[in-house]
Write a protein that holds these residues in place. Sequence first.
Motif, PDB file in Angstrom:
ATOM      1  N   LEU A  38       0.819  -1.213   0.000  1.00 34.85           N
ATOM      2  CA  LEU A  38       0.000   0.000   0.000  1.00 34.85           C
ATOM      3  C   LEU A  38       0.852   1.263   0.000  1.00 34.85           C
ATOM      4  CD1 LEU A  38      -2.807  -1.098   2.488  1.00 34.85           C
ATOM      5  CD2 LEU A  38      -3.004  -0.793   0.010  1.00 34.85           C
ATOM      6  N   THR A  39       2.087   1.161   0.492  1.00 34.11           N
ATOM      7  CA  THR A  39       3.020   2.292   0.442  1.00 34.11           C
ATOM      8  C   THR A  39       3.680   2.414  -0.925  1.00 34.11           C
ATOM      9  OG1 THR A  39       3.485   2.114   2.809  1.00 34.11           O
ATOM     10  CG2 THR A  39       5.096   3.292   1.470  1.00 34.11           C
ATOM     11  N   LEU A  40       4.123   1.278  -1.481  1.00 29.39           N
ATOM     12  CA  LEU A  40       4.814   1.296  -2.769  1.00 29.39           C
ATOM     13  C   LEU A  40       3.878   1.635  -3.930  1.00 29.39           C
ATOM     14  CD1 LEU A  40       7.004  -1.948  -2.513  1.00 29.39           C
ATOM     15  CD2 LEU A  40       7.824   0.412  -2.437  1.00 29.39           C
ATOM     16  N   GLY A  41       2.675   1.110  -3.902  1.00 27.27           N
ATOM     17  CA  GLY A  41       1.774   1.204  -5.047  1.00 27.27           C
ATOM     18  C   GLY A  41       1.552   2.604  -5.595  1.00 27.27           C
ATOM     19  N   PRO A  42       1.139   3.556  -4.762  1.00 27.34           N
ATOM     20  CA  PRO A  42       0.850   4.898  -5.288  1.00 27.34           C
ATOM     21  C   PRO A  42       2.072   5.604  -5.873  1.00 27.34           C
ATOM     22  CG  PRO A  42      -0.178   4.570  -3.140  1.00 27.34           C
ATOM     23  CD  PRO A  42       0.745   3.417  -3.350  1.00 27.34           C
ATOM     24  N   ALA A  43       3.291   5.133  -5.554  1.00 26.46           N
ATOM     25  CA  ALA A  43       4.507   5.797  -6.025  1.00 26.46           C
ATOM     26  C   ALA A  43       5.144   5.088  -7.219  1.00 26.46           C
ATOM     27  CB  ALA A  43       5.521   5.885  -4.880  1.00 26.46           C
ATOM     28  N   LEU A  44       4.467   4.105  -7.809  1.00 25.93           N
ATOM     29  CA  LEU A  44       5.087   3.304  -8.859  1.00 25.93           C
ATOM     30  C   LEU A  44       5.215   4.026 -10.198  1.00 25.93           C
ATOM     31  CD1 LEU A  44       3.459  -0.180  -8.163  1.00 25.93           C
ATOM     32  CD2 LEU A  44       5.872   0.433  -7.932  1.00 25.93           C
TER      33      LEU A  44
END
Length: 222
Positions: A38-44
């Motif tokens: 959930l932390t990595l996803g929005p910044a991909l």
Amino acid sequence: MNLNTTGLFDLSHTLAGDYLARFEYPWQALDGIKELILTLGPALGDEYEEMGGGVWVHQTAQIAHSAFLGAPCIIGPNTEVRHCAFIRGSALVGGGCVVGNSVELKNVILFDNVQVPHYNYVGDSILGYKSHMGAGSITSNVKSDKTPVTVKNGGEPIETGRKKFGAVLGDCVEVGCNSVLNPGTVIGPRTNIYPLSCVRGAVPGDSIYKTGGVIVLKTKGE
């Protein structure tokens, strides 16, 4: 056997590299996989498409129409998710992976180029770079008596404090068809597991796990 995270994996082959590097033992990272995704996803970035809440799929990934992608999960570049695959959630799947027919994933990290291509169950587990599970091989992630999982490393039992913990496969591990990896199995890098094996505890790297649990070190060229 060295069970440390850095001894089992090349952490450059996963989006979870920085996260995993925080932990002495890889199974200590299992509790935080959901939050990591959930932390990595929005910044991909733009190369990934968010398909519903909490599911990020790279533009080059191939997803069968019959596959189920449960949130949260990340599917990396050039990965193939085949017919009737069931990703229950909390799955970080790297680039160049194969998630095959009727495979089920739950609370896992798959490094780049991992193959789980045929009828595999992988739960509460971490599979290192270029590891491969043969058809029908599974991770068993709960003990029959429901007590916390212990990793048996020779004569040194290590309490994990976890009720659910399947297996950790180091880089380039090959698991033979229809093998069962019992709760708390840790397999060192470049090791081969014979088909139909029932594996438990720590298996050293660069070895062969043969019928009956016999372990031999590989000779040069194997």
